[in-house]
Design an enzyme around this catalytic site. Structure first.
Site, PDB file in Angstrom:
ATOM      1  N   SER A 153     -73.589  59.112 -59.418  1.00  0.00           N
ATOM      2  CA  SER A 153     -72.817  57.878 -59.275  1.00  0.00           C
ATOM      3  C   SER A 153     -72.429  57.718 -57.814  1.00  0.00           C
ATOM      4  O   SER A 153     -72.193  58.710 -57.108  1.00  0.00           O
ATOM      5  CB  SER A 153     -71.548  57.923 -60.132  1.00  0.00           C
ATOM      6  OG  SER A 153     -70.710  56.815 -59.851  1.00  0.00           O
ATOM      7  N   TYR A 167     -64.071  62.180 -63.091  1.00  0.00           N
ATOM      8  CA  TYR A 167     -65.397  61.576 -63.022  1.00  0.00           C
ATOM      9  C   TYR A 167     -65.952  61.616 -61.607  1.00  0.00           C
ATOM     10  O   TYR A 167     -67.069  62.097 -61.373  1.00  0.00           O
ATOM     11  CB  TYR A 167     -65.345  60.137 -63.526  1.00  0.00           C
ATOM     12  CG  TYR A 167     -66.690  59.434 -63.498  1.00  0.00           C
ATOM     13  CD1 TYR A 167     -67.641  59.697 -64.480  1.00  0.00           C
ATOM     14  CD2 TYR A 167     -67.007  58.521 -62.492  1.00  0.00           C
ATOM     15  CE1 TYR A 167     -68.878  59.058 -64.457  1.00  0.00           C
ATOM     16  CE2 TYR A 167     -68.230  57.883 -62.458  1.00  0.00           C
ATOM     17  CZ  TYR A 167     -69.157  58.159 -63.441  1.00  0.00           C
ATOM     18  OH  TYR A 167     -70.383  57.539 -63.412  1.00  0.00           O
TER      19      TYR A 167
END
Length: 262
Positions: A153, A167
């Site tokens: 990501s 995350y």
């Protein structure tokens, strides 16, 4: 064989996509199926994978593993490895897409949420790769290496505005882990690369899109749109193709310029 088939053809490849029942994983699986690969998909919800495999089978070969593919647990990983080993003697491409996110204010951030994210996004990623290396190595040659493609990501190197501490940290860890593995596995004819998508209209993001609207969400994206299914599928297919056989240890943003130009 045409020049396009020589450089970009994927027909006959055997591919495993984790988290392949929906979202980014489904998009990538669809691209490989339409390119003529035999694609296996797995996720924590076998019924979701079964429905996706049924749909994608109209375009080629897509097989849903009939086990709960919970990569965060040793039992879940063992079930996936056992299924793949019983079905195939080699694996050309492993795409690690399964992932988890947890958002909460700093003062309320639970240890259980942190563990859930890291168990899947980092620990599970590492041990699934470890256990599937024999199948990947069986498919690999110096001229045609096997491929590991991890879905990271841009939050792994671009600070998000949301309180998704585990995350973003886990994705940064998975990027570094991938680069480390790329170095270790190069001598075994296995490449390891990362696709780092920007904002993708996944189930996790749908609430934000519904609340503020896509135009507001994308106003700071230089290319003024979300990351699309074709963007993810096309990038993964390139990294799995002969054209990318000499590329390893790369973290490739697919985000319309968000992380690299702002």
């Amino acid at each position: 064989m045409t020049i396009l088939e020589q450089y970009f053809g994927l027909a006959g490849k055997t591919v495993l996509v984790t988290g392949g029942g929906r979202g980014i994983g489904e998009s990538i699986a669809e691209g490989f199926v339409k390119a003529g690969a035999k694609v296996y998909i797995c996720s924590r919800k076998p019924e979701t994978c079964a429905a996706t495999a049924e749909r994608l089978s109209a375009f080629g070969t897509c097989i849903a593993l009939p086990v709960p593919g919970d990569i965060s647990s040793a039992e879940g990983r063992a079930a996936i490895v056992a299924e793949m080993t019983s079905r195939e003697s080699s694996l050309d491409v492993l795409i690690n897409n399964a992932g988890a996110l947890w958002a909460a204010p700093l003062a309320e951030y639970p240890e259980s949420g942190w563990d859930k994210v890291f168990d899947l996004n980092v620990k599970g990623l590492f041990f699934l790769i470890r256990d599937l290396v024999p199948l990947l190595e069986a498919a690999a040659t110096r001229e045609t290496p096997a491929r590991i493609i991890n879905i990271g990501s841009i939050d792994g190197f671009h600070i998000p505005k949301h309180e998704t501490y585990a995350y973003s940290s886990s994705k940064a860890a998975s990027h570094q882990l991938s680069i480390h593995l790329a170095d270790q596995l190069a001598g075994r004819n296995i490449t390891v690369n990362v696709i780092a998508p920007g904002m993708f209209p996944s189930k996790m993001m749908q609430g934000t899109l519904d609340r503020v609207g896509e135009d507001k969400v994308t106003e700071k994206v230089p290319m003024r749109r979300l990351t699309g299914p074709d963007d993810m599928a096309g990038t993964a297919m390139f990294l799995a193709s002969h054209a990318a056989s000499y590329i390893t240890g790369v973290v490739l943003p697919v985000d319309g310029g968000t992380a690299t130009t702002l």
